[in-house]
Write an enzyme that holds these catalytic residues in place. Structure first.
Site, PDB file in Angstrom:
ATOM      1  CG  ASP A  92      -1.964  -0.903   1.465  1.00  0.00           C
ATOM      2  OD1 ASP A  92      -1.541  -2.310   0.823  1.00  0.00           O
ATOM      3  OD2 ASP A  92      -2.977  -1.092   2.134  1.00  0.00           O
ATOM      4  CE  LYS A 155      -4.895   2.026   2.799  1.00  0.00           C
ATOM      5  NZ  LYS A 155      -4.104   1.512   3.660  1.00  0.00           N
ATOM      6  CE  LYS A 185      -6.249  -1.314   2.917  1.00  0.00           C
ATOM      7  NZ  LYS A 185      -5.273  -1.849   3.473  1.00  0.00           N
TER       8      LYS A 185
END
EC number: 4.1.2.4
Length: 223
Positions: A92, A155, A185
């Site tokens: 991430d 995300k 996400k």
């Protein structure tokens, strides 16, 4: 809208059970992994300095350029590559949010490409936009850059920015932009089952949670 009931087990398999506090200890990470197994979640997400970890049966994710995104792209790429070498299967990364605010989407693209090149094609790459700090136009353009760079997910948030975390509006915009080609996400400030449900109904396919048990307790078991 989801096409199947949001049972506890189904939602658990969408969760990255997360511990990214700077004061986290190895014992805290061990406890996170034990709880993740107990809850039946998909993945654990930890700081790269906590790797390697023993997390058989779970996907291990680590962050890069976290939480500010203001690391040099080569540093992000090296950090991500080392995390993969130490067992992470998902990364991430945080974009340079300032570049996005300034409208320099080529810089955002180059940043993501550098991390993708550092980790190879087999590792799942999630791109953190810090959506609460961006305009709708910037969110769309950053999603496009992430897709062009070969990311697997976009995300919303780190959960550390003072502007706030995930919102259903941002998730909806991101999901509409990537059109099912990438996952979405939602992360940052999701503390209840109602909030999680709202994110999923807006288009989230993964959730980043730290208070996972409290969220899952709000969903009915299957059957």
């Amino acid at each position: 809208m989801p096409d199947a009931p949001l049972t506890r087990d189904r939602v658990a398999q969408m969760v990255d059970h997360t511990l990214l506090k700077p004061e986290a200890t190895p014992a805290d990470v061990d406890a996170l992994i034990a709880e993740a197994r107990d809850l039946g979640v998909y993945a654990v997400c930890v700081s790269p300095s906590m790797l390697p970890v023993r997390a058989e049966g779970l996907t291990v994710a680590a962050v890069a350029g976290f939480p500010s995104g203001k690391h040099h792209s080569l540093i992000k790429g090296a950090e991500a590559r080392l995390a993969v070498e130490q067992g992470a299967r998902e990364i991430d990364m945080v974009i340079d949010v300032g570049a996005a605010v300034a409208g320099d989407y080529n810089a955002v693209l180059a940043d993501i490409l550098t991390v993708r090149e550092g980790i190879g094609e087999a590792t799942v790459l999630k791109v953190i936009l810090e959506s609460a700090a961006l305009s709708d136009e910037a969110i769309v353009e950053c999603c496009r850059a992430a897709e062009l760079a070969g990311a697997n997910f976009v995300k919303t948030s780190t959960g550390f920015h003072p502007a706030g975390g995930a919102t259903a509006a941002a998730v909806r915009l991101m999901a509409g932009t990537v059109g099912g080609r990438l996952g979405v996400k939602a992360s940052g400030g999701i503390r209840t089952a109602d909030a999680a449900r709202e994110m999923i109904e807006a288009g989230a396919t993964r959730l980043g949670l730290s208070g996972t048990r409290a969220v899952l307790d709000g969903f009915a078991p299957a059957g």
